[in-house]
Scaffold this motif. Structure first.
Motif, PDB file in Angstrom:
ATOM      1  N   PHE A  97      -8.729  -1.040   0.111  1.00 30.84           N
ATOM      2  CA  PHE A  97      -8.120  -1.599   1.315  1.00 30.84           C
ATOM      3  C   PHE A  97      -6.674  -1.996   1.059  1.00 30.84           C
ATOM      4  O   PHE A  97      -5.795  -1.783   1.894  1.00 30.84           O
ATOM      5  N   PHE A  98      -6.425  -2.566  -0.129  1.00 27.42           N
ATOM      6  CA  PHE A  98      -5.096  -3.030  -0.488  1.00 27.42           C
ATOM      7  C   PHE A  98      -4.791  -2.554  -1.906  1.00 27.42           C
ATOM      8  O   PHE A  98      -5.088  -3.238  -2.886  1.00 27.42           O
ATOM      9  N   PRO A  99      -4.226  -1.336  -2.050  1.00 28.64           N
ATOM     10  CA  PRO A  99      -3.997  -0.758  -3.383  1.00 28.64           C
ATOM     11  C   PRO A  99      -3.155  -1.662  -4.276  1.00 28.64           C
ATOM     12  O   PRO A  99      -2.174  -2.274  -3.816  1.00 28.64           O
ATOM     13  N   THR A 100      -3.556  -1.764  -5.533  1.00 27.05           N
ATOM     14  CA  THR A 100      -2.795  -2.587  -6.484  1.00 27.05           C
ATOM     15  C   THR A 100      -1.505  -1.894  -6.901  1.00 27.05           C
ATOM     16  O   THR A 100      -0.512  -2.553  -7.171  1.00 27.05           O
ATOM     17  N   ASP A 101      -1.527  -0.564  -6.943  1.00 25.13           N
ATOM     18  CA  ASP A 101      -0.316   0.194  -7.281  1.00 25.13           C
ATOM     19  C   ASP A 101       0.426   0.509  -5.980  1.00 25.13           C
ATOM     20  O   ASP A 101       0.390   1.639  -5.476  1.00 25.13           O
TER      21      ASP A 101
END
Length: 360
Positions: free
Chosen positions: A89-93
């Motif tokens: 949902f909220f990519p870290t990269d």
């Protein structure tokens, strides 16, 4: 007579004629001086012009084209991520994948009418497509004559039928709808409170109906708290159609609307489309955060694949997003929910011939 005086007289006559034309066009409520710029229907109109109808149809075609383009882009962007179909949902990269889940589902279908905010600012208020259309609807005869219901009963489907789930003592949206839309009647459901919020004036209470139950995936009428499915509630109220559906049920919306889609999956419109019997939806979508802080937080079990399949099934049944507003309340609190996991959406049923939004 001098040339200057003659010019002034001619100019004055021109101004008078110009104003007369403006007022005549305003009264006729057809088109103004520029016939290719249609006006929105006002409450004074009994029949909008055919030009306006054609304009609405043209805008609908353009909106559908824009929406289809966004669906193509959604598919392309998802395939670019190595975890597709389980895209985070909220990519870290974020440098490589600069998006959140909400970027996949933009509001690309334009409401062809006005769109107004109804209710208080902040949490509780909702955006409404075509508020001017709803305001112009005539109230059922019993409402117009202000007589007792038992003397002149209102048929179940008469008036503008609104369902509201998740009240939590905040009813500013419902209060304003009742005040501005004489034909509106509202059915409200929430197992966590005992009644509507105090915002609804006593003068409008006879057009509201409240039941202390929750909206669920299955009918569990004898449980504590009791849960009803949306089709069962419609059947109990003798409704075959909901004009406006408002939902804020803390993550349970996925299962609840799954049941609704299951019930009406084989329902066809006059044009052969599979559609939901709902004209417009105001909904807050919840993603959860992977931890069950509340037993009702069903959104915690939703991943990208589940969300996308659910959303696209709604699209196949006619729903189109015309507005979105990310709710930053949890982010602002600075607690563990640091990502914007709640978003308000407005959907209209673009394939539904029964919607008053398309009956101009």
């Amino acid at each position: 007579m001098s040339r200057t005086s003659g010019a002034r007289i001619i100019a004055a006559i021109f101004v008078v004629v110009f104003l007369i034309v403006i007022f005549r066009n305003e009264e006729s409520a057809g088109t103004a001086l520029l016939p290719y710029l249609p006006v929105l229907p006002s409450q004074r109109l009994s029949k909008p012009s055919s030009l306006l109808q054609a304009w609405i149809q043209d805008r609908t075609v353009l909106s559908e084209k824009s929406w289809k383009k966004s669906v193509e882009l959604r598919d392309q962007m998802a395939k670019q991520h190595p975890d597709n179909p389980k895209v985070p949902f909220f990519p870290t990269d974020f440098l490589r994948f600069p998006f959140t889940i909400w970027d996949f589902f933009p509001a690309t279908w334009t409401c062809p009418h006005d769109i107004q905010r109804v209710g208080r600012l902040g949490d509780g208020g909702k955006w409404v497509c075509g508020m001017n259309i709803y305001e112009g609807l005539p109230a059922p005869t019993a409402m117009q004559e202000n007589v007792e219901i038992r003397e002149a009963p209102i048929k179940a489907q008469e008036g503008l039928v609104i369902y509201s789930f998740g009240i939590n003592a905040e009813s500013s949206f419902e209060a304003e709808m009742l005040e501005r839309v004489p034909s509106a009647r509202i059915w409200g459901y929430d197992f966590s409170v005992d009644a509507w919020g105090p915002q609804i004036a006593a003068a409008y209470r006879d057009r509201t109906f409240f039941k202390k139950v929750g909206l669920g995936k299955e009918d569990k009428h004898e449980s504590s708290p009791p849960f009803w499915t949306l089709p069962s509630l419609m059947k109990e109220n003798n409704h075959t159609y909901i004009d406006i559906l408002k939902i804020d049920i803390e993550g349970s919306e996925y299962d609840a609307l799954d049941t609704m889609m299951d019930a009406f999956d084989n329902t066809r419109s006059a044009s052969g489309n599979s559609v939901l019997p709902i004209g417009q939806v105001m909904i807050e979508l919840h993603l959860g955060d992977g931890v069950h802080f509340d037993s009702r937080d069903a959104g915690s079990n939703v991943d990208f694949e589940r969300f996308r399949n659910w959303w696209e099934r709604l699209e196949r049944m006619g729903m189109r997003p015309v507005w979105m507003e990310i709710n930053l309340f949890a982010v602002t609190l600075g607690n563990s929910k640091s990502d914007p996991r709640c978003t308000e959406y407005v959907w209209v049923n673009a394939k539904d011939e029964r919607s008053v939004l398309w009956k101009l």
